[in-house]
Design a protein around this motif. Structure first.
Motif, mmCIF file in Angstrom:
data_model
loop_
_atom_site.group_PDB
_atom_site.id
_atom_site.type_symbol
_atom_site.label_atom_id
_atom_site.label_comp_id
_atom_site.label_asym_id
_atom_site.label_seq_id
_atom_site.Cartn_x
_atom_site.Cartn_y
_atom_site.Cartn_z
ATOM 1 N N LEU A 56 0.033 6.786 4.621
ATOM 2 C CA LEU A 56 -1.116 5.894 4.436
ATOM 3 C C LEU A 56 -2.173 6.550 3.552
ATOM 4 C CD1 LEU A 56 -1.486 4.341 8.003
ATOM 5 C CD2 LEU A 56 -0.928 3.102 5.882
ATOM 6 N N VAL A 108 -7.245 0.393 4.843
ATOM 7 C CA VAL A 108 -6.301 1.503 5.020
ATOM 8 C C VAL A 108 -7.016 2.701 5.647
ATOM 9 C CG1 VAL A 108 -4.770 3.143 3.833
ATOM 10 C CG2 VAL A 108 -4.756 0.711 3.196
ATOM 11 N N LEU A 123 -1.493 -4.494 6.940
ATOM 12 C CA LEU A 123 -0.788 -4.160 5.706
ATOM 13 C C LEU A 123 -0.133 -5.390 5.083
ATOM 14 C CD1 LEU A 123 0.756 -0.710 6.671
ATOM 15 C CD2 LEU A 123 -1.405 -1.184 5.484
ATOM 16 N N TYR A 148 3.914 -0.454 0.526
ATOM 17 C CA TYR A 148 3.410 -1.166 1.703
ATOM 18 C C TYR A 148 4.530 -1.828 2.500
ATOM 19 C CZ TYR A 148 -1.518 -0.368 0.770
ATOM 20 O OH TYR A 148 -2.746 0.212 0.605
#
Length: 160
Positions: free
Chosen positions: A27, A74, A135, A116
């Motif tokens: 991430l 994120v 996401l 992603y």
């Protein structure tokens, strides 16, 4: 609880912690890409010249704001997992050629979409379904960005 069961539980716990650490690391890579996207969209939206590119230049400004929202989302997920959001930025490629700038952006969007999609699978494997949903929302924007860029370039959206 028997020693064998305790050892098995400890191993699962360690494996889960390792998987969460890997998710945080990945991430953070995605976050570095979001920072890159913000910068590239800001730069390209102002640097693109020519009547043929004025509409897409305005759209790139919109994309920049969306990428900032993605970065915040994120970063929040990284924090939720117990990690520290990165301050690293992937390099921004520059060009004087408007078409090349759009191609750079399209390549970055395709890579981001792939990343992603993988991250959603990682989240689901760890039972982090809420993060996966965040996401997926980002993925919808990224796919729209890819379509916008491909249309501006007069090409089909590359297969992802």
């Amino acid at each position: 609880m028997t020693d064998k069961k305790k050892a098995s539980k400890a191993l699962r716990s360690k494996t889960n912690a390792d998987s969460r650490a890997e998710l945080i690391a990945r991430l953070n890579e995605d976050l570095a890409g979001e920072y890159q996207a913000i910068l590239s969209y800001v730069i390209y939206s102002q640097a693109i010249k020519g009547a043929a590119y004025m509409t897409i230049a305005k759209e790139l400004e919109v994309h920049a704001a969306e990428e900032l929202r993605h970065a915040l989302t994120v970063a929040a997920q990284i924090d939720h997992l117990g990690g520290m959001p990165t301050n690293r930025i992937k390099p921004v490629r520059l060009s004087e050629d408007p078409e090349q700038m759009l191609r750079f952006d399209l390549e970055n969007e395709i890579e981001t979409i792939r990343n992603y999609r993988e991250r959603v699978r990682q989240c689901e494997a760890l039972g982090e379904f809420a993060i996966a949903e965040h996401l997926r929302e980002i993925l919808m924007d990224e796919q729209e960005h890819a379509v916008d860029l491909a249309m501006a370039l007069g090409i089909d959206v590359p297969q992802i």
